[in-house]
Design a protein around this motif. Structure first.
Motif, mmCIF file in Angstrom:
data_model
loop_
_atom_site.group_PDB
_atom_site.id
_atom_site.type_symbol
_atom_site.label_atom_id
_atom_site.label_comp_id
_atom_site.label_asym_id
_atom_site.label_seq_id
_atom_site.Cartn_x
_atom_site.Cartn_y
_atom_site.Cartn_z
ATOM 1 N N ARG A 31 -9.907 -4.407 -2.078
ATOM 2 C CA ARG A 31 -9.648 -3.083 -1.495
ATOM 3 C C ARG A 31 -10.735 -2.689 -0.503
ATOM 4 O O ARG A 31 -10.471 -2.075 0.523
ATOM 5 C CB ARG A 31 -9.512 -2.018 -2.588
ATOM 6 C CG ARG A 31 -8.137 -2.060 -3.248
ATOM 7 C CD ARG A 31 -7.959 -0.985 -4.300
ATOM 8 N NE ARG A 31 -6.695 -1.157 -5.003
ATOM 9 C CZ ARG A 31 -5.608 -0.392 -4.823
ATOM 10 N NH1 ARG A 31 -5.635 0.615 -3.974
ATOM 11 N NH2 ARG A 31 -4.496 -0.640 -5.500
ATOM 12 N N ILE A 34 -9.915 -4.378 2.648
ATOM 13 C CA ILE A 34 -8.669 -3.881 3.245
ATOM 14 C C ILE A 34 -8.847 -2.469 3.800
ATOM 15 O O ILE A 34 -8.420 -2.155 4.907
ATOM 16 C CB ILE A 34 -7.525 -3.899 2.197
ATOM 17 C CG1 ILE A 34 -7.157 -5.348 1.836
ATOM 18 C CG2 ILE A 34 -6.292 -3.145 2.699
ATOM 19 C CD1 ILE A 34 -6.300 -5.462 0.574
ATOM 20 N N VAL A 35 -9.464 -1.599 2.983
ATOM 21 C CA VAL A 35 -9.581 -0.189 3.375
ATOM 22 C C VAL A 35 -10.657 0.006 4.447
ATOM 23 O O VAL A 35 -10.524 0.840 5.340
ATOM 24 C CB VAL A 35 -9.879 0.696 2.138
ATOM 25 C CG1 VAL A 35 -10.072 2.159 2.534
ATOM 26 C CG2 VAL A 35 -8.744 0.580 1.129
ATOM 27 N N ILE A 113 -12.160 4.447 -7.627
ATOM 28 C CA ILE A 113 -10.714 4.600 -7.425
ATOM 29 C C ILE A 113 -9.943 3.565 -8.252
ATOM 30 O O ILE A 113 -8.930 3.873 -8.878
ATOM 31 C CB ILE A 113 -10.362 4.504 -5.927
ATOM 32 C CG1 ILE A 113 -10.886 5.755 -5.206
ATOM 33 C CG2 ILE A 113 -8.859 4.356 -5.714
ATOM 34 C CD1 ILE A 113 -10.777 5.701 -3.693
ATOM 35 N N SER A 116 -9.926 4.692 -11.755
ATOM 36 C CA SER A 116 -9.006 5.812 -11.946
ATOM 37 C C SER A 116 -7.570 5.306 -12.064
ATOM 38 O O SER A 116 -6.805 5.760 -12.912
ATOM 39 C CB SER A 116 -9.131 6.786 -10.769
ATOM 40 O OG SER A 116 -8.285 7.884 -10.953
ATOM 41 N N ALA A 117 -7.210 4.350 -11.204
ATOM 42 C CA ALA A 117 -5.858 3.793 -11.235
ATOM 43 C C ALA A 117 -5.619 3.078 -12.555
ATOM 44 O O ALA A 117 -4.535 3.131 -13.129
ATOM 45 C CB ALA A 117 -5.658 2.823 -10.068
ATOM 46 N N THR A 120 -6.091 5.926 -15.647
ATOM 47 C CA THR A 120 -5.251 7.118 -15.403
ATOM 48 C C THR A 120 -5.830 8.373 -16.049
ATOM 49 O O THR A 120 -6.967 8.739 -15.788
ATOM 50 C CB THR A 120 -3.793 6.867 -15.843
ATOM 51 O OG1 THR A 120 -3.712 6.652 -17.241
ATOM 52 C CG2 THR A 120 -3.237 5.645 -15.141
ATOM 53 N N LEU B 107 -8.127 11.066 -3.456
ATOM 54 C CA LEU B 107 -7.700 9.685 -3.694
ATOM 55 C C LEU B 107 -7.798 9.329 -5.174
ATOM 56 O O LEU B 107 -6.920 8.666 -5.723
ATOM 57 C CB LEU B 107 -8.569 8.710 -2.899
ATOM 58 C CG LEU B 107 -8.136 8.435 -1.469
ATOM 59 C CD1 LEU B 107 -9.232 7.696 -0.726
ATOM 60 C CD2 LEU B 107 -6.868 7.606 -1.460
ATOM 61 N N ALA B 111 -4.793 8.223 -7.527
ATOM 62 C CA ALA B 111 -4.888 6.967 -8.280
ATOM 63 C C ALA B 111 -4.604 7.196 -9.759
ATOM 64 O O ALA B 111 -3.927 6.397 -10.408
ATOM 65 C CB ALA B 111 -6.263 6.330 -8.094
ATOM 66 N N SER B 112 -5.104 8.292 -10.276
ATOM 67 C CA SER B 112 -4.968 8.502 -11.717
ATOM 68 C C SER B 112 -3.534 8.867 -12.100
ATOM 69 O O SER B 112 -3.120 8.638 -13.239
ATOM 70 C CB SER B 112 -5.979 9.538 -12.208
ATOM 71 O OG SER B 112 -5.386 10.772 -12.431
ATOM 72 N N ALA B 115 -0.886 5.242 -9.886
ATOM 73 C CA ALA B 115 -1.572 3.970 -9.652
ATOM 74 C C ALA B 115 -0.663 2.960 -8.959
ATOM 75 O O ALA B 115 -1.063 2.299 -8.004
ATOM 76 C CB ALA B 115 -2.086 3.403 -10.971
ATOM 77 N N LEU B 118 -0.210 3.527 -5.288
ATOM 78 C CA LEU B 118 -1.407 3.419 -4.450
ATOM 79 C C LEU B 118 -1.797 1.957 -4.273
ATOM 80 O O LEU B 118 -2.860 1.510 -4.710
ATOM 81 C CB LEU B 118 -2.558 4.239 -5.044
ATOM 82 C CG LEU B 118 -3.702 4.542 -4.070
ATOM 83 C CD1 LEU B 118 -3.282 5.536 -3.003
ATOM 84 C CD2 LEU B 118 -4.927 5.055 -4.815
ATOM 85 N N THR B 119 -0.916 1.230 -3.577
ATOM 86 C CA THR B 119 -1.241 -0.162 -3.257
ATOM 87 C C THR B 119 -2.425 -0.172 -2.306
ATOM 88 O O THR B 119 -2.735 0.857 -1.688
ATOM 89 C CB THR B 119 -0.055 -0.830 -2.542
ATOM 90 O OG1 THR B 119 0.148 -0.140 -1.301
ATOM 91 C CG2 THR B 119 1.212 -0.773 -3.386
ATOM 92 N N PRO B 120 -3.082 -1.320 -2.131
ATOM 93 C CA PRO B 120 -4.207 -1.372 -1.188
ATOM 94 C C PRO B 120 -3.826 -0.871 0.212
ATOM 95 O O PRO B 120 -4.610 -0.163 0.848
ATOM 96 C CB PRO B 120 -4.580 -2.852 -1.167
ATOM 97 C CG PRO B 120 -4.202 -3.330 -2.531
ATOM 98 C CD PRO B 120 -2.952 -2.585 -2.886
ATOM 99 N N GLU B 121 -2.601 -1.209 0.668
ATOM 100 C CA GLU B 121 -2.206 -0.781 2.012
ATOM 101 C C GLU B 121 -2.054 0.729 2.080
ATOM 102 O O GLU B 121 -2.474 1.375 3.045
ATOM 103 C CB GLU B 121 -0.877 -1.426 2.413
ATOM 104 C CG GLU B 121 -0.950 -2.923 2.613
ATOM 105 C CD GLU B 121 -0.599 -3.699 1.344
ATOM 106 O OE1 GLU B 121 -0.929 -3.227 0.236
ATOM 107 O OE2 GLU B 121 -0.010 -4.774 1.457
ATOM 108 N N HIS B 123 -3.430 2.893 0.059
ATOM 109 C CA HIS B 123 -4.790 3.401 -0.137
ATOM 110 C C HIS B 123 -5.502 3.481 1.210
ATOM 111 O O HIS B 123 -6.082 4.517 1.572
ATOM 112 C CB HIS B 123 -5.493 2.457 -1.128
ATOM 113 C CG HIS B 123 -6.942 2.717 -1.380
ATOM 114 N ND1 HIS B 123 -7.637 2.045 -2.356
ATOM 115 C CD2 HIS B 123 -7.858 3.542 -0.817
ATOM 116 C CE1 HIS B 123 -8.911 2.445 -2.381
ATOM 117 N NE2 HIS B 123 -9.079 3.341 -1.454
ATOM 118 N N ALA B 124 -5.415 2.394 1.975
ATOM 119 C CA ALA B 124 -6.073 2.363 3.280
ATOM 120 C C ALA B 124 -5.504 3.459 4.182
ATOM 121 O O ALA B 124 -6.249 4.199 4.838
ATOM 122 C CB ALA B 124 -5.909 0.995 3.933
#
Lengths: 147, 142
Positions: A31, A34-35, A113, A116-117, A120, B107, B111-112, B115, B118-121, B123-124
């Motif tokens: 990530r 990517i981000v 993040i 958190s994902a 949850t 964010l 995410a919480s 999840a 909120l794929t990486p793409e 997210h970006a």
């Protein structure tokens, strides 16, 4: 030396005990790349980083992510001594790897993040606050020997 | 930093998933921010910032509404948030660093609760969008 309350230590260890270091590390690093694509500058020899799919599937990214998060675990084992724990790593990142410490902050936030994902609703505001403190301390320790 | 067509699609998509709960996300982002970054409370000395605070809920609703407005006018965020931009420049003068903090906490909140979405793409794209909003709000500072 950083002061950790009993509650903070509890929030750190209870979360960490459930973290799959390999998966979480791989995801966090992927990530980051990517981000914040400019972070790819440190990984010219990693092969294909041309798309999110390529990055996520890249075995070098996975392996390095695991390495990074395993090292993070060392900080957690030595909460009262993080600066000392990271002395050599800090020197390495400065003198050999030439990584701007801002990148440690970026990775720390990405890690939060990802947590958190994964956790949850268990990743409460208090939990996040503790982990933000931890990633901040780790980033600071890694930057500490820079000159 | 420019939002690509794909970014816009991703942002609209995640906000569609969030739907009517945007207000709660706004409040949660604020609560997370106050908790993790206590310096941000200096802008709200008149607030009760404890968990469940009615003031934080109300303010979260405002923040969410602004974000939704920006999403609905994603081709012209500066235009859509022009009045808010004036307000932040002339009256509120929140230091620019704080927009990143709130964006990050938004964010974390997404995410919480979402999840899988909120794929990486995504997210970006969402990170870029929140940066863009922050930039608009501080654009007239000097």
């Amino acid at each position: 030396m950083v002061h950790w309350t009993a509650e903070e230590k509890q929030l750190i260890s209870s979360i960490w005990s459930k973290v799959n270091v390999e998966e979480c590390g791989a995801e966090a690093l992927a990530r980051l790349l990517i981000v914040y694509p400019w972070t790819q500058r440190f990984f010219d020899n990693f092969g294909n980083l041309s798309s999110p799919t390529a990055i996520i599937g890249n075995p070098k990214v996975r392996a390095h992510g695991k390495k990074v998060l395993t090292s993070f675990g060392e900080a957690i084992k030595n909460l009262d001594n993080i600066k000392t724990t990271y002395t050599k790593l800090s020197e390495l990142h400065c003198e050999k790897l030439h990584v701007d410490p801002e990148n440690f902050r970026l990775l720390g936030d990405i890690l939060v993040i990802v947590m958190s994902a994964h956790f949850t609703k268990d990743f409460t505001p208090a939990c996040q606050a503790t982990w933000q403190k931890l990633v901040g301390v780790v980033a600071h320790a890694l930057a500490y020997k820079y000159h | 930093m420019v939002l690509s067509a794909q970014d816009k699609t991703n942002v609209k998509g995640i906000f569609a998933k969030i739907g009517g709960q945007a207000e709660e996300y706004g409040a949660e982002a604020l609560e997370r921010m106050f908790s993790a970054y206590p310096t941000t409370k200096t802008y709200f000395p008149h607030f009760d910032v404890s968990h469940g605070s009615a003031q934080v809920k109300a303010h979260g609703k405002k923040v969410a509404a602004a974000l939704v407005e920006a999403v609905n006018h994603i081709d012209d965020i500066a235009g859509a948030l022009s009045k808010l931009s004036d307000l932040h420049a002339q009256k509120l003068r929140v230091d620019p660093v704080n927009f990143k903090l709130l964006g990050h906490c938004f964010l974390v909140a997404v995410a919480s609760h979402n999840a899988a979405a909120l794929t990486p793409e995504v997210h970006a794209s969402l990170d870029k969008f929140l940066c863009a909003v922050g930039n608009v709000l501080t654009a007239k500072y000097r």
